[in-house]
Design a protein around this motif. Structure first.
Motif, PDB file in Angstrom:
ATOM      1  N   ILE A   1       0.855  -1.201   0.000  1.00  0.00           N
ATOM      2  CA  ILE A   1       0.000   0.000   0.000  1.00  0.00           C
ATOM      3  C   ILE A   1       0.891   1.251   0.000  1.00  0.00           C
ATOM      4  CG2 ILE A   1      -1.634   1.334   1.428  1.00  0.00           C
ATOM      5  CD1 ILE A   1      -3.225  -0.987   0.574  1.00  0.00           C
ATOM      6  N   ASP A   2       1.961   1.237   0.797  1.00  0.00           N
ATOM      7  CA  ASP A   2       2.877   2.394   0.850  1.00  0.00           C
ATOM      8  C   ASP A   2       3.472   2.679  -0.527  1.00  0.00           C
ATOM      9  OD1 ASP A   2       2.479   2.630   3.534  1.00  0.00           O
ATOM     10  OD2 ASP A   2       4.375   1.671   4.126  1.00  0.00           O
ATOM     11  N   ARG A   3       3.829   1.598  -1.254  1.00  0.00           N
ATOM     12  CA  ARG A   3       4.439   1.800  -2.583  1.00  0.00           C
ATOM     13  C   ARG A   3       3.433   2.474  -3.522  1.00  0.00           C
ATOM     14  NH1 ARG A   3       5.679  -3.973  -3.932  1.00  0.00           N
ATOM     15  NH2 ARG A   3       6.441  -3.287  -5.946  1.00  0.00           N
ATOM     16  N   PHE A   4       2.170   2.028  -3.482  1.00  0.00           N
ATOM     17  CA  PHE A   4       1.152   2.693  -4.311  1.00  0.00           C
ATOM     18  C   PHE A   4       1.022   4.157  -3.897  1.00  0.00           C
ATOM     19  CE2 PHE A   4      -0.843  -1.583  -5.115  1.00  0.00           C
ATOM     20  CZ  PHE A   4      -1.001  -1.472  -6.485  1.00  0.00           C
ATOM     21  N   ARG A   5       0.977   4.378  -2.586  1.00  0.00           N
ATOM     22  CA  ARG A   5       0.739   5.753  -2.108  1.00  0.00           C
ATOM     23  C   ARG A   5       1.908   6.665  -2.453  1.00  0.00           C
ATOM     24  NH1 ARG A   5      -2.420   4.194   3.482  1.00  0.00           N
ATOM     25  NH2 ARG A   5      -4.500   4.357   2.578  1.00  0.00           N
ATOM     26  N   SER A   6       3.107   6.105  -2.494  1.00  0.00           N
ATOM     27  CA  SER A   6       4.218   7.002  -2.831  1.00  0.00           C
ATOM     28  C   SER A   6       4.205   7.326  -4.328  1.00  0.00           C
ATOM     29  CB  SER A   6       5.556   6.440  -2.368  1.00  0.00           C
ATOM     30  OG  SER A   6       5.760   5.204  -2.958  1.00  0.00           O
TER      31      SER A   6
ATOM     32  N   GLN B   1      -0.457  10.096  -4.545  1.00  0.00           N
ATOM     33  CA  GLN B   1      -0.983  10.443  -3.220  1.00  0.00           C
ATOM     34  C   GLN B   1      -2.482  10.270  -3.114  1.00  0.00           C
ATOM     35  OE1 GLN B   1      -0.396  13.934  -0.664  1.00  0.00           O
ATOM     36  NE2 GLN B   1       1.318  14.327  -2.026  1.00  0.00           N
ATOM     37  N   ASP B   2      -3.188  10.448  -4.273  1.00  0.00           N
ATOM     38  CA  ASP B   2      -4.650  10.439  -4.213  1.00  0.00           C
ATOM     39  C   ASP B   2      -5.231   9.031  -4.369  1.00  0.00           C
ATOM     40  OD1 ASP B   2      -4.045   9.932  -6.821  1.00  0.00           O
ATOM     41  OD2 ASP B   2      -5.031  11.702  -7.649  1.00  0.00           O
ATOM     42  N   ILE B   3      -4.379   8.010  -4.272  1.00  0.00           N
ATOM     43  CA  ILE B   3      -4.868   6.645  -4.499  1.00  0.00           C
ATOM     44  C   ILE B   3      -5.692   6.164  -3.296  1.00  0.00           C
ATOM     45  CG2 ILE B   3      -2.938   5.289  -3.552  1.00  0.00           C
ATOM     46  CD1 ILE B   3      -3.001   3.823  -6.372  1.00  0.00           C
TER      47      ILE B   3
ATOM     48  N   MET C   1      -4.275  16.782   0.439  1.00  0.00           N
ATOM     49  CA  MET C   1      -3.939  15.940   1.577  1.00  0.00           C
ATOM     50  C   MET C   1      -3.955  14.490   1.121  1.00  0.00           C
ATOM     51  SD  MET C   1      -6.261  16.182   4.907  1.00  0.00           S
ATOM     52  CE  MET C   1      -6.866  17.808   5.058  1.00  0.00           C
ATOM     53  N   PRO C   2      -3.067  13.617   1.582  1.00  0.00           N
ATOM     54  CA  PRO C   2      -3.223  12.207   1.244  1.00  0.00           C
ATOM     55  C   PRO C   2      -4.624  11.728   1.639  1.00  0.00           C
ATOM     56  CG  PRO C   2      -1.164  12.576   2.399  1.00  0.00           C
ATOM     57  CD  PRO C   2      -1.923  13.869   2.435  1.00  0.00           C
ATOM     58  N   LEU C   3      -5.181  10.800   0.856  1.00  0.00           N
ATOM     59  CA  LEU C   3      -6.559  10.381   1.100  1.00  0.00           C
ATOM     60  C   LEU C   3      -6.740   9.798   2.495  1.00  0.00           C
ATOM     61  CD1 LEU C   3      -7.621   9.065  -2.339  1.00  0.00           C
ATOM     62  CD2 LEU C   3      -8.746  10.802  -0.997  1.00  0.00           C
ATOM     63  N   SER C   4      -5.708   9.076   2.979  1.00  0.00           N
ATOM     64  CA  SER C   4      -5.848   8.490   4.313  1.00  0.00           C
ATOM     65  C   SER C   4      -6.094   9.596   5.341  1.00  0.00           C
ATOM     66  CB  SER C   4      -4.602   7.688   4.668  1.00  0.00           C
ATOM     67  OG  SER C   4      -3.458   8.446   4.392  1.00  0.00           O
TER      68      SER C   4
END
Ligand code: SAM
Ligand code: SF4
Length: 478
Positions: free
Chosen positions: A299-304, A307-309, A463-466
């Motif tokens: 998940i971190d790799r996708f988010r990096s 950001q809006d994933i 902002m990141p979605l999380s």
């Protein structure tokens, strides 16, 4: 006897079945069949079944009971109604269906749909026909492409199968037995399919497979292409505004897929990534071959990369041996990730799978209670995610007229339905919408000036979605 003309097909289960149903309709169109929405005027009814959980399988036999009455009634009126059972229950229980349900004329497994015309002829001539072997030839080489009017009638969003079957053998799952070993279609065939769909107005393609990111198809350059490579090629096809894929497995996320999310604006930032459990002990018994931490790193790799994933997932509660502590680990993982939505199921033992021989330790009442707790948590995250859209201007791909007169409905990048009052001319267009409110799971808004919206707010200003979910949850007091 006049040949049957009208075909009614009822599909259960996953998107692969929705797609297969369309391919069966395309195959039988060549034999003079047209689809009908009503069983009552059908000459042929196909039940396209799902075997993933017991409830899904049992539905078939109750539906066959209902069809027996309709078939008898048709016979009294001098008509012959043919009944076929297709899909994964047909594959897993073909002989049992023939034994238990004399009403059925044809049983056909998922790898043999291209043989449907011959099987029908066989049933008409000799009584009943059954085919559940995995044929040596690839059915995709024989299934006819959809006709232009069928493509247009199915709307602006289309599934395309790129991969079938599974070699992972999770201990709870029937898919490796019902769909067989993993097979990827060659890139050139998929590109042909997408070009044809785009030519007839399709704007959004979802690539599907039981393990879609295990895709390893023969490329036009003779190399083996990954899903990331394939997405990159499809993103170049004129007319295709949005690409998606489902269902992916955490172990098959490679750098080409991450890079595709970083580089391709058409690839939607919404990934269905099932994890099943947050407990490493249960994940090991499930034979998932990843830990909860491995999953978080993916998940971190996708988010990096984007950001809006956002993510959705699948969970099973009450797997044999699951303790309250294991279940707490699942809740903790859900809290840590912050999902835009997720599916959760009670464990259902499937005959022939390794888990079916494990002793069930979670009572029905405990399973129900855990499912409710998990679903409440997921629902609160989904509501927070939807709430976070209010006040933003976001791109919507418009699909069709809504039930409410004057309204058109489309989908956001995250598959949220969005309604606006507008002319049907906007169907097939991606347009910015200012989101004003939320009604259950649907966003309501107004078309905004064209310059107002990027596909999703730019990563740098967002902002990141999380964090958006966290702050919306705080606002809602969750
Ligand atoms: N290939 C995908 C993956 O590995 O995550 C999942 C595909 S499976 C068709 C869809 C979902 O059904 C699974 O993710 C799982 O949550 C659920 N499922 C499969 N077998 C099940 C079982 N025996 N009992 C309950 N749920 C099950
Ligand atoms: Fe089933 Fe998915 Fe596991 Fe394959 S990876 S066995 S399809 S749950």
């Amino acid at each position: 006897m006049s040949p049957p003309h009208k075909l009614h097909i009822k599909s259960y289960g996953c998107q692969m079945n929705v797609y297969d149903a369309q391919r069966m309709v395309d195959t039988l169109a060549g034999e003079g069949f047209v689809e009908t929405a009503s069983i009552d005027d059908a000459d042929l009814v196909i039940l396209n079944t799902c075997h993933i959980r017991e409830k899904a399988s049992e539905k078939v036999y109750s539906e066959l009971g209902r069809l027996r009455v309709i078939k008898d009634e048709a016979a009294r009126n001098g008509r012959t109604l043919y009944i076929a059972v297709a899909g994964c229950v047909a594959q897993a229980e073909g002989q049992e269906i023939i034994r238990r349900a004399p009403v059925v004329d044809v049983v056909v497994g998922p790898q043999s749909y291209h043989h449907l015309p011959q099987l029908l002829t066989q049933a008409k001539r000799h009584g009943r026909a059954l085919e559940t072997e995995f044929p040596v030839e690839d059915k995709f080489g024989f299934l006819p492409p959809p006709k232009p009017d069928a493509i247009r009638a199915r709307g602006i969003s289309s599934f395309v199968t790129v991969q079938e079957g599974c070699d992972k053998f999770c201990t709870f799952c029937v898919v490796p037995y019902t769909r067989g070993a993993e097979v990827s279609r060659p890139v050139a065939k998929i590109v042909d399919d997408v070009l044809r769909l785009a030519d007839h107005g399709v704007r959004e393609i979802t690539l599907i497979g039981q393990n879609v990111n295990a895709y390893h198809g023969e490329g036009s350059d003779g190399r083996v292409w990954s899903l990331g490579d394939l997405l990159r090629r499809l993103a170049d096809i004129p007319g295709i505004a949005r690409l998606r894929y489902s269902t992916s497995h955490p172990r098959d996320v490679d750098e080409t897929l991450i890079a595709a999310h970083r580089d391709l604006p058409a690839l939607m930032p919404f990934v269905h990534l099932p994890v099943q459990s947050g407990s490493d002990r249960i994940l090991a018994v499930m034979n998932r071959k990843h830990t909860a931490d491995d999953y978080c790193r993916v998940i971190d790799r996708f988010r990096s990369a984007r950001q809006d994933i956002a993510f959705s997932s699948d969970f099973i509660v009450g797997f044999p041996g699951e303790t309250e502590e294991d279940f707490q680990a699942t809740l903790a993982l859900v809290m840590q990730i912050g999902y835009a939505g997720a599916y959760s199921f009670k464990y259902s033992p499937r005959p022939g799978t390794p888990a079916a021989d494990m002793q069930e330790t979670v009572s029905a009442a405990e399973m129900d209670e855990r499912l409710v707790r998990l679903q409440e948590l997921i629902d609160s995250q989904q509501s927070a995610f939807n709430q976070a859209a209010i006040g933003n201007t976001i791109d919507v791909l418009f699909e069709r007229a809504a039930r409410n007169p004057g309204q058109i409905v489309g989908r956001t990048a995250y598959l949220q339905p969005a309604h606006v009052t507008a002319s049907p001319d906007i169907i097939g267009q991606v347009l910015p919408v200012k989101i004003e409110s939320l009604e259950r799971y649907s966003l309501l808004g107004q078309l905004a000036p064209a310059s107002a919206a990027p596909a999703v707010p730019p990563a740098s200003s967002q902002m990141p979605l999380s964090q958006m979910i966290d702050s919306a949850q705080t606002r809602m007091g969750a």
